[in-house]
Write an enzyme that holds these catalytic residues in place. Structure first.
Site, short mmCIF file in Angstrom:
data_model
loop_
_atom_site.label_atom_id
_atom_site.label_comp_id
_atom_site.label_asym_id
_atom_site.label_seq_id
_atom_site.Cartn_x
_atom_site.Cartn_y
_atom_site.Cartn_z
N CYS A 130 9.43 -3.55 0.10
CA CYS A 130 7.87 -3.77 0.36
C CYS A 130 7.73 -5.02 -0.45
CB CYS A 130 7.09 -2.59 0.19
SG CYS A 130 7.43 -1.86 -1.23
N HIS A 243 -0.18 -3.05 -1.95
CA HIS A 243 0.19 -3.56 -3.38
C HIS A 243 -0.37 -5.13 -3.56
CE1 HIS A 243 3.41 -0.63 -3.01
NE2 HIS A 243 4.48 -1.02 -2.55
#
Ligand code: A2P
Length: 348
Positions: A130, A243
């Site tokens: 990711c 994130h």
């Protein structure tokens, strides 16, 4: 896309799995059948799709019969057991785990960066890590303009990267701490609520953890070069979803912040979020649920003539995982690459 496909989601009950379901629906992926697979624990449960409740089945030997495409997000060990079996049954697997990412015969694809790599698949295509996807989407357009020599990146990774149970654990920890109780830790090694810690994957002899080495090796594979030096520091932070990354880039020659901003303003999958007067830049709370990687705080690095600083936030579950996988599936469908090449099906 006139054809339609029989799709299975392996790990359908997980954080990424449920997002895959939502995306297949909202993006109108051409489906003729959808099978939801998970562990024995979830067998008999149902999940909503297209106004119906679909049953969840425990994955088994016959699960991939009559399936064209498997979207797998059930962890590396589960993928290692089932991916080759799915390919042998004739399905193309887009795998979200790290199980096959660095295998030479497995393309590692971010559609905004290296869509052509998907063409070379032998049954399995890997969805990158990711943090790597988010960084690749933001750095690739700049790298196209002026080659990047070195990346120094610090990540601020949310609980969602460790799955749905980890998100619940962090919420429970927050409640416990606010009530003056001791927080419980089962998934994470330490309390994450009101805390942060360096990413808890195994550390190598050089002192880099597995997550950091994924960013190094996967970025090079996706960009098709080993010439970029990359040094990451990965940190888990008490954010539920999305994130963030502080990225320092060193180019072969100077690239101004103005040029970088113009490039990123046109870049696929990127949204510039910058209001310098209001000190308003990408935030994980605003990136959550969005498709684009939010990029901002683009500025000249005052410590280096060829350096540039930037900051991003991106939804880890969406572009960092499920959306990227669905975009790969859409690419395969659009290009007619959604078949297992027969001669090489068994040794992908
Ligand atoms: P289950 O809910 O039945 O445990 P997350 O990343 O959010 O933790 O989700 C992991 C996903 O992978 C879940 O759908 C989970 O199913 C599934 N999963 C975990 N272990 C297995 C397994 N051994 N076989 C099949 N699915 C698994």
């Amino acid at each position: 896309m006139s054809q339609s496909y029989r799709v299975a989601i392996l790990g359908a009950t997980g954080a990424v799995g449920t997002e895959l379901l939502e995306l297949l629906q909202s993006r109108n992926f051409p489906l003729s059948d959808l099978k939801l697979l998970a562990s024995e624990r979830s067998a008999g449960n149902t999940l909503p799709f297209g106004g119906e409740m679909l049953p969840v089945e425990a994955v088994g030997e016959r699960s991939f019969d009559k399936v064209d495409l498997v979207l797998a997000s059930a962890g590396g060990s589960t993928s290692k057991i089932w991916a080759q079996k799915a390919v042998a049954a004739g399905a193309v697997v887009i795998d979200n785990s790290s199980a096959f990412r660095m295998e030479p015969n497995v393309p590692l694809v971010v559609p905004e960066v290296n869509p052509e790599a998907a063409r070379t698949h032998r049954g399995i295509i890997a969805n990158p890590n990711c943090t790597t996807i988010l960084m690749a989407v933001a750095v690739w357009p700049l790298h196209q303009f002026k080659p990047v020599k070195r990346i120094v990146v610090a990540t601020y990774q949310s609980a969602s990267g460790a799955g749905a149970r980890a998100m619940e654990e962090m919420k429970a920890q927050a409640r416990a701490i606010l009530q003056g109780e001791t927080p419980e830790t089962n998934i994470f090694p330490y309390p994450l609520a009101f805390n942060l810690f360096p990413h808890n994957t195994p550390i190598n002899d050089l002192g880099y953890c597995e997550e950091e080495m994924k960013m190094v090796n996967e970025t090079r594979k996706i960009f098709g070069t080993n010439e970029i030096a990359i040094s990451p520091t990965c940190v888990r932070v008490p954010v539920l979803r999305a994130h963030s990354e502080a990225i320092n880039l060193e180019f072969a020659e100077p690239l101004s912040a103005i040029e970088a901003r113009e490039i990123l303003n046109r870049a696929k999958g990127v949204k510039l979020v910058e209001d310098w007067k209001a000190n308003y830049f990408p935030m994980p709370a605003e990136a959550s649920g969005k498709d684009e990687v939010l990029v901002g705080r683009i500025r000249q690095d005052i410590s280096h003539p060829c350096g540039l600083e930037m900051w991003l936030s991106g939804d880890q579950i969406r572009k960092g995982a499920a959306l990227n996988a669905v975009q790969i599936a859409e690419l395969l469908a659009a290009k007619n690459w959604l078949q297992v090449p027969t001669a090489s099906a068994a040794n992908a």
